[in-house]
Design a protein around this motif. Structure first.
Motif, mmCIF file in Angstrom:
data_model
loop_
_atom_site.group_PDB
_atom_site.id
_atom_site.type_symbol
_atom_site.label_atom_id
_atom_site.label_comp_id
_atom_site.label_asym_id
_atom_site.label_seq_id
_atom_site.Cartn_x
_atom_site.Cartn_y
_atom_site.Cartn_z
ATOM 1 N N VAL A 49 2.348 -0.820 5.425
ATOM 2 C CA VAL A 49 2.801 -1.574 6.580
ATOM 3 C C VAL A 49 3.954 -2.470 6.173
ATOM 4 O O VAL A 49 4.937 -2.610 6.875
ATOM 5 C CB VAL A 49 1.643 -2.418 7.162
ATOM 6 C CG1 VAL A 49 2.119 -3.306 8.297
ATOM 7 C CG2 VAL A 49 0.508 -1.518 7.612
ATOM 8 N N VAL A 55 1.161 -4.784 2.117
ATOM 9 C CA VAL A 55 0.092 -4.630 3.107
ATOM 10 C C VAL A 55 -0.039 -3.137 3.387
ATOM 11 O O VAL A 55 0.973 -2.449 3.587
ATOM 12 C CB VAL A 55 0.417 -5.376 4.422
ATOM 13 C CG1 VAL A 55 -0.667 -5.148 5.460
ATOM 14 C CG2 VAL A 55 0.601 -6.865 4.164
ATOM 15 N N ASP A 57 -2.561 -0.067 5.526
ATOM 16 C CA ASP A 57 -3.636 0.281 6.448
ATOM 17 C C ASP A 57 -4.373 1.473 5.857
ATOM 18 O O ASP A 57 -3.738 2.429 5.392
ATOM 19 C CB ASP A 57 -3.101 0.671 7.827
ATOM 20 C CG ASP A 57 -2.754 -0.523 8.686
ATOM 21 O OD1 ASP A 57 -3.171 -1.655 8.359
ATOM 22 O OD2 ASP A 57 -2.047 -0.334 9.703
ATOM 23 N N ARG A 103 -6.961 -3.136 7.462
ATOM 24 C CA ARG A 103 -5.680 -3.619 6.927
ATOM 25 C C ARG A 103 -5.990 -4.423 5.668
ATOM 26 O O ARG A 103 -6.803 -5.347 5.690
ATOM 27 C CB ARG A 103 -4.955 -4.472 7.947
ATOM 28 C CG ARG A 103 -3.614 -4.975 7.412
ATOM 29 C CD ARG A 103 -2.648 -5.311 8.490
ATOM 30 N NE ARG A 103 -2.178 -4.080 9.115
ATOM 31 C CZ ARG A 103 -1.323 -4.042 10.134
ATOM 32 N NH1 ARG A 103 -0.874 -5.160 10.658
ATOM 33 N NH2 ARG A 103 -0.927 -2.894 10.638
#
Length: 139
Positions: A49, A55, A57, A103
């Protein structure tokens, strides 16, 4: 070359100061195989992400016979599917209705094989598991 897991890829890039000019790496799809006594298979897709901060997912999709209203614990383990330990490196949102999305903000992970595992409702036995591929980057 350093070998790191797909999930640690974003964290390693941020920590190592390696930057992508265009876009994050493509999603990684992990095939989840039925474990002994189970017929549940599926996929776990890891999508970046953000690279800074890292980050990702993690999306799980199961196929097979499961009870849609039950919650099936899931996690990412530093192990193999045959040698899962009691505690995941990352807990994932339980699979419900055959789907789960989590996440994560990954941190640097220790070297070794990593797997995505989904457990029976009691969390005592893996019912579906798949190995994260190893990825390379220049260190």
């Amino acid at each position: 070359m350093t070998r790191i897991s797909a999930l640690a890829f974003a964290a390693a890039l941020a920590a190592g100061g390696i930057a992508f000019a265009a876009s994050p790496p493509p999603a990684v799809v992990v095939k989840l195989e039925p474990q002994p006594g189970s017929k549940l298979a599926g996929t776990a897709t890891i999508s970046h992400v953000s690279m800074d901060p890292p980050v990702v997912d993690v999306t799980i999709a199961l196929d097979g016979m499961f009870i849609p209203e039950n919650m099936y614990p899931a996690g990412i383990y530093r192990a193999t599917c045959a040698t899962l330990g009691p505690t995941p490196e990352y807990r994932l949102t339980p699979v419900m209705g055959g789907r789960s999305k989590t996440r994560l903000k990954p941190t640097a992970m220790r070297p070794g094989p990593y797997v995505v595992a989904v457990f029976n409702t009691a969390g005592t036995r893996a019912i579906s598991c798949g190995t994260l591929p190893m990825m390379h980057h220049e260190s």
